[in-house]
Design a protein around this motif. Structure first.
Motif, short mmCIF file in Angstrom:
data_model
loop_
_atom_site.label_atom_id
_atom_site.label_comp_id
_atom_site.label_asym_id
_atom_site.label_seq_id
_atom_site.Cartn_x
_atom_site.Cartn_y
_atom_site.Cartn_z
N THR A 104 -1.78 -10.21 -6.15
CA THR A 104 -1.13 -8.97 -5.69
C THR A 104 0.20 -8.76 -6.39
O THR A 104 0.71 -9.64 -7.10
CB THR A 104 -0.87 -9.02 -4.17
OG1 THR A 104 0.23 -9.91 -3.90
CG2 THR A 104 -2.10 -9.49 -3.40
N ALA A 111 2.25 -5.36 -0.21
CA ALA A 111 1.74 -5.67 -1.55
C ALA A 111 0.44 -4.91 -1.82
O ALA A 111 -0.28 -4.52 -0.90
CB ALA A 111 1.51 -7.17 -1.68
N ARG A 112 0.15 -4.71 -3.09
CA ARG A 112 -1.09 -4.06 -3.51
C ARG A 112 -1.92 -5.06 -4.33
O ARG A 112 -1.37 -5.82 -5.12
CB ARG A 112 -0.80 -2.80 -4.33
CG ARG A 112 0.01 -1.77 -3.57
CD ARG A 112 0.17 -0.50 -4.36
NE ARG A 112 -1.02 0.33 -4.31
CZ ARG A 112 -1.28 1.22 -3.35
NH1 ARG A 112 -0.43 1.38 -2.36
NH2 ARG A 112 -2.38 1.97 -3.39
N ILE A 113 -3.21 -5.04 -4.12
CA ILE A 113 -4.10 -5.96 -4.83
C ILE A 113 -4.22 -5.54 -6.30
O ILE A 113 -4.46 -4.38 -6.60
CB ILE A 113 -5.49 -5.99 -4.17
CG1 ILE A 113 -5.39 -6.54 -2.74
CG2 ILE A 113 -6.47 -6.84 -4.99
CD1 ILE A 113 -6.68 -6.46 -1.96
N GLU A 114 -4.02 -6.51 -7.19
CA GLU A 114 -4.13 -6.24 -8.62
C GLU A 114 -5.44 -6.78 -9.20
O GLU A 114 -6.02 -6.17 -10.10
CB GLU A 114 -2.94 -6.86 -9.37
CG GLU A 114 -1.61 -6.19 -9.02
CD GLU A 114 -0.47 -6.66 -9.90
OE1 GLU A 114 -0.42 -7.86 -10.23
OE2 GLU A 114 0.37 -5.82 -10.27
N GLY A 139 -2.50 -12.17 0.15
CA GLY A 139 -2.77 -12.53 -1.23
C GLY A 139 -1.66 -13.43 -1.74
O GLY A 139 -0.94 -14.06 -0.95
N SER A 141 1.43 -13.62 -4.96
CA SER A 141 2.14 -12.91 -6.02
C SER A 141 2.17 -13.74 -7.29
O SER A 141 1.80 -14.92 -7.30
CB SER A 141 3.57 -12.61 -5.57
OG SER A 141 4.32 -13.82 -5.49
N LEU A 149 -0.48 -7.25 2.89
CA LEU A 149 -0.83 -5.92 2.38
C LEU A 149 -0.43 -4.78 3.29
O LEU A 149 -0.77 -3.63 3.02
CB LEU A 149 -2.34 -5.84 2.14
CG LEU A 149 -2.99 -6.97 1.34
CD1 LEU A 149 -4.48 -6.74 1.21
CD2 LEU A 149 -2.34 -7.09 -0.04
N THR A 157 -8.65 -5.39 1.93
CA THR A 157 -9.18 -6.65 1.41
C THR A 157 -10.69 -6.59 1.30
O THR A 157 -11.28 -6.96 0.27
CB THR A 157 -8.79 -7.83 2.33
OG1 THR A 157 -7.37 -7.88 2.49
CG2 THR A 157 -9.27 -9.16 1.75
#
Length: 412
Positions: A104, A111-114, A139, A141, A149, A157
């Motif tokens: 993330t 946070a945003r999922i990468e 997640g 970092s 999230l 998720t």
């Protein structure tokens, strides 16, 4: 084997008995031949308890430690679920976000999922594991810190895992048995939808419907993940719940799919603002920098070089918005006569992909509200929605009247 993602919310796993019930449901899907990825939330009430402990310990907390504490609720559920499945002789293990890993951004608590690399879980599936129980909402970092999230992040998720593993479907189990034409607690005529288009669901979620988190619907629409919303507390068939899918998969739909509402809205107006290029940018930059979530925006007709600027925002952000525009006035960024806040309004919206090709929806909506003696304060539209701000005391009346007028209790 085909992969199925199943997500269970906090009420679905609130007790050990409910976890056992959920595990049996997972076992049914394993018996059908699926490798299953189960995404779990914290047990009902646990996240609020953990947030309370953080605030009591450190009101001005370190966001990194906040995430470390608050994410632990999902870890407990994942472990208990894996143990329960093992007791049923279903090969399962739990996974925390960092173990997958769910990669993330570093924006703690939002946070945003990468990326979700699939190698680790797929390797275990190849070795005979049938169920991966993954802690939702969390997640890791790039710095190696645990991230979360945002509230409702387990939905995101689940959809992200379905996209990463090319799952056949993503089933979201919750305490309701699907998506309804409106909140059944407001209108007893509310009807459960068999199917709803991604765009309609996205609008309904963003306009106040609490069934799915907005970001999860955005993600599903982008990656074409089939979503099914189901109840954890009812026996299921292959056609149970509501399928959220592409518009093309819906043979026939009504012009209006649903009526959404948001109770905690405020209308704010800057009176007598200079009407010249750049003023709107200055106003809304100040609000954005203050973290105010602006929704509807209306600028009145200018007279003698001055105009009024109106917007809506959540009631909890009114004080923040007032402070932002007052500071902007003090430093000379903008100039206005006064700021007026009306915190007794609600937003009511009609949504439907059929509105693209049908005329008269706005006229009918406004006629219905007029017949009930409901005054409209602000109007905004898009291709598939019309939203109005009205006095909050008329909200339920407006929802019921619109639901009746568009005959949403009837199937298409």
């Amino acid at each position: 084997m085909p992969v199925l993602v199943m997500k269970f919310g906090g009420t679905s796993v609130a007790t050990l008995d409910r976890i056992r019930r959920v595990a049996k449901r997972v076992g049914v899907e394993v018996a059908k031949g699926y490798d299953v990825i189960v995404i779990v939330s914290a047990m009902s009430g646990k996240t609020n308890e953990l947030v309370g402990w953080v605030n009591e310990t450190s009101p001005l907390y370190d966001a990194r430690e906040y995430d470390a504490v608050v994410s632990s609720g999902e870890n407990v559920t994942a472990g208990l679920m894996a143990l329960t499945l093992q007791e049923m002789d279903v090969p399962a293990r739990s996974w925390q976000g960092w173990q997958v890993p769910v990669l993330t951004t570093s924006a703690h608590s939002s946070a945003r999922i990468e990326d979700i690399p699939t190698d680790n879980i797929n390797a275990k599936f190849a070795e005979g594991m049938r169920v991966a129980v993954v802690a939702g909402f969390q997640g890791v970092s790039a710095e190696g810190r645990i991230t979360t999230l945002g509230r409702g992040g387990s939905d995101t998720t689940a959809v992200a895992f379905a996209a990463a593993f090319d799952a056949e479907r993503c089933d979201i189990y919750t305490d309701v048995d699907g998506v309804y034409t409106t909140d059944p607690r407001v209108s007893e005529k509310a009807r459960k939808l068999d199917k709803i288009a991604f765009e309609e669901m996205l609008e309904l979620a963003s306009l106040g419907a609490k069934v799915l988190q907005t970001r999860s619907v955005e993600l599903a629409m982008r990656y074409k993940v089939k979503l099914r919303v189901l109840s954890s507390f009812e026996e299921q068939s292959d056609t149970a719940g509501t399928l959220v899918c592409d518009e093309e998969e819906i043979m026939e739909s009504k012009v209006v799919a649903g009526v959404a509402f948001s109770r905690d809205e405020a209308k704010m107006t800057l009176v007598s603002v200079a009407d010249r290029p750049g003023i709107a940018a200055r106003i809304f930059t100040a609000l954005s920098d203050a973290g105010v979530n602006v929704d509807m925006i209306v600028q009145n007709i200018a007279e003698e070089g001055r105009t009024d600027m109106t917007w809506s925002c959540p009631t909890i952000e009114v004080q923040r918005a007032q402070k932002a525009v007052e500071e902007a006035k003090e430093n000379g960024t903008i100039n206005y006569h006064e700021v007026i806040a009306d915190v007794d309004v609600a937003k009511v919206s009609v949504v439907g992909i059929g509105m693209r090709s049908h005329t008269g929806v706005a006229a009918k909506m406004f006629q219905v509200l007029s017949a009930e003696g409901i005054n409209i304060k602000v109007i905004t539209t898009s291709e598939i929605k019309i939203s109005v701000l009205i006095d909050r005391k008329y909200m339920e009346l407006a929802v019921q009247a619109l639901h009746d007028a568009f005959e949403l209790e009837k199937a298409a």
